[in-house]
Design an enzyme around this catalytic site. Sequence first.
Site, PDB file in Angstrom:
ATOM      1  N   CYS A   8       0.728   4.325   6.254  1.00  0.00           N
ATOM      2  CA  CYS A   8       0.374   4.636   7.640  1.00  0.00           C
ATOM      3  C   CYS A   8       1.418   4.013   8.573  1.00  0.00           C
ATOM      4  O   CYS A   8       1.834   2.872   8.356  1.00  0.00           O
ATOM      5  CB  CYS A   8      -1.021   4.105   7.955  1.00  0.00           C
ATOM      6  SG  CYS A   8      -2.264   4.732   6.818  1.00  0.00           S
ATOM      7  N   CYS A  42       0.849  -1.188   0.000  1.00  0.00           N
ATOM      8  CA  CYS A  42       0.000   0.000   0.000  1.00  0.00           C
ATOM      9  C   CYS A  42       0.882   1.233   0.000  1.00  0.00           C
ATOM     10  O   CYS A  42       1.854   1.297   0.741  1.00  0.00           O
ATOM     11  CB  CYS A  42      -0.892  -0.011   1.238  1.00  0.00           C
ATOM     12  SG  CYS A  42      -2.013   1.404   1.334  1.00  0.00           S
TER      13      CYS A  42
HETATM   14  N1  SAH Z   1      -6.589   1.050   3.293  1.00  0.00           N
HETATM   15  C1  SAH Z   1      -7.899   1.050   3.814  1.00  0.00           C
HETATM   16  C2  SAH Z   1      -8.472  -0.339   4.030  1.00  0.00           C
HETATM   17  C3  SAH Z   1      -7.543  -1.397   4.511  1.00  0.00           C
HETATM   18  S1  SAH Z   1      -7.002  -1.234   6.153  1.00  0.00           S
HETATM   19  C4  SAH Z   1      -7.960   1.866   5.079  1.00  0.00           C
HETATM   20  O1  SAH Z   1      -6.916   2.238   5.601  1.00  0.00           O
HETATM   21  O2  SAH Z   1      -9.061   2.152   5.524  1.00  0.00           O
HETATM   22  C5  SAH Z   1      -8.457  -1.718   7.071  1.00  0.00           C
HETATM   23  C6  SAH Z   1      -8.511  -1.133   8.463  1.00  0.00           C
HETATM   24  O3  SAH Z   1      -7.529  -1.763   9.319  1.00  0.00           O
HETATM   25  C7  SAH Z   1      -8.214   0.374   8.506  1.00  0.00           C
HETATM   26  O4  SAH Z   1      -9.140   1.037   9.337  1.00  0.00           O
HETATM   27  C8  SAH Z   1      -6.829   0.381   9.102  1.00  0.00           C
HETATM   28  O5  SAH Z   1      -6.521   1.608   9.673  1.00  0.00           O
HETATM   29  C9  SAH Z   1      -6.891  -0.756  10.083  1.00  0.00           C
HETATM   30  N2  SAH Z   1      -5.597  -1.239  10.557  1.00  0.00           N
HETATM   31  C10 SAH Z   1      -4.405  -1.241   9.904  1.00  0.00           C
HETATM   32  N3  SAH Z   1      -3.437  -1.758  10.684  1.00  0.00           N
HETATM   33  C11 SAH Z   1      -4.018  -2.094  11.848  1.00  0.00           C
HETATM   34  C12 SAH Z   1      -3.546  -2.689  13.051  1.00  0.00           C
HETATM   35  N4  SAH Z   1      -2.282  -3.023  13.181  1.00  0.00           N
HETATM   36  N5  SAH Z   1      -4.434  -2.882  14.052  1.00  0.00           N
HETATM   37  C13 SAH Z   1      -5.749  -2.562  13.896  1.00  0.00           C
HETATM   38  N6  SAH Z   1      -6.253  -2.015  12.788  1.00  0.00           N
HETATM   39  C14 SAH Z   1      -5.401  -1.779  11.776  1.00  0.00           C
HETATM   40 FE1  SF4 Z   2      -2.746   1.345   3.504  1.00  0.00          FE
HETATM   41 FE2  SF4 Z   2      -2.952   2.833   5.699  1.00  0.00          FE
HETATM   42 FE3  SF4 Z   2      -4.984   1.210   4.971  1.00  0.00          FE
HETATM   43 FE4  SF4 Z   2      -2.661   0.224   5.896  1.00  0.00          FE
HETATM   44  S1  SF4 Z   2      -4.134   1.460   7.016  1.00  0.00           S
HETATM   45  S2  SF4 Z   2      -3.818  -0.523   4.148  1.00  0.00           S
HETATM   46  S3  SF4 Z   2      -1.160   1.676   5.030  1.00  0.00           S
HETATM   47  S4  SF4 Z   2      -4.176   2.991   3.879  1.00  0.00           S
END
Ligand code: SAH
Ligand code: SF4
Length: 384
Positions: A137, A133
């Site tokens: 983040c 991705c």
């Molecule tokens: N890219 C999109 C969808 C995929 S991530 C997005 O960011 O919304 C799906 C969800 O999982 C998002 O809300 C993301 O912030 C969350 N997420 C990512 N890493 C995580 C983690 N380590 N623990 C809990 N939630 C997490």
């Molecule tokens: Fe991509 Fe951020 Fe969603 Fe993870 S949480 S999949 S880095 S957009």
Amino acid sequence: MKTDDIMRYQQQNPAVIPENMDTRQSIYGLTREGLEEWFAQHGERPFRAHQVWDWLYRQRVQSFQEMTNLSEKARELLDEHFQFNPLEVVKFQKAEDGTVKYLFRMNDHLLIETVLMYHEYGLSVCVTTQVGCNIGCTFCASGLIRKQRDLTAGEIVAQIMQIQHYLDEQDKNERVSHCVLMGIGEPFDNYDNILDFIRIINSDHGLAIGARHITVSTSGLAPKIREFADEDIQVNLAVSLHAPNNDVRTSMMRINAKYPIEELMDAIKYYMETTNRRVTFEYIMIEGVNDQPEHAQQLSDLLASKRRLSYVNLIPYNPVAGTNYQRSPAENIQKFHQILRDNKITATARREHGTEIDAACGQLRSNEMKRQRHKRTIRPRSNV
Ligand code: SAH
Ligand code: SF4
């Protein structure tokens, strides 16, 4: 091995593209209208599309040869241009609560994962939309490597079909009733493919997964939220907000520097006004970063004018190796939740699924990568 390790692994040890890679498009990637058009262009009656879809999504056969009401010629034509299923099962894990996690290998040998969860309201599948991705983040394992490529619509539909075929084999008359686009990847960074995907699984002639049962989660690509508001589909939108102010949000999500909270909220306002649909705000609770009472108050203020159509989902953070983030203690989550309630903001604290097999993205892939390490060679092409 944790998720960030896999991600680095896939970056440093690119998949080996097989010499005889199947380059045909997956039949699952065509909308019904797309298939009708294709048949017309190939001298067949568009009605064939109706027959093919019936075999694909009602009878759920797994080869063109089984489509017995099609002429031999039509079957050969299809086989010449399309592959059936572009995913090979590498691993299957089942947790005690029924959660199932698949690790799939795609034609170019990149790995993706898909999770099936059992809820009181039905069976939900979490699909992957990209390999890696680009949003980056800081708390997310998927964001630790650059995107390697987008998934095609066919590869996303095939994830659901694999799960549905698995359910069919159990013979319990179960069907995938819900779908969340919350696996690895940013759906709005693969916009056209996810739109086709949604149209295919939502179609009454396809899997008929109700639009209200499909949820797209985005990190907050504001222009795409506006575009999505204007589409003719009625699916649910979830926004990964995770912080109530720009300082904290930018420290967690690089995308916030590009689309700060004010711009994001404007886009969400447009979405709400256009669709009159509720937006879910995802909020992962990270100790000492975004889980303090002042954050809860700021969040309440931010959503005050959107209360009627806002829903906050508080999610316990799933720690990722290589970051300093920790999961919030339960009492912080409770306090936070209470402040939202006091401000009349609808919120729930989400239960986790599949912790036993670690349903969080990436974990399964990591172990498989370890095993494949010795096989690696240089991947000859990049789709980034
Ligand atoms: N890219 C999109 C969808 C995929 S991530 C997005 O960011 O919304 C799906 C969800 O999982 C998002 O809300 C993301 O912030 C969350 N997420 C990512 N890493 C995580 C983690 N380590 N623990 C809990 N939630 C997490
Ligand atoms: Fe991509 Fe951020 Fe969603 Fe993870 S949480 S999949 S880095 S957009």
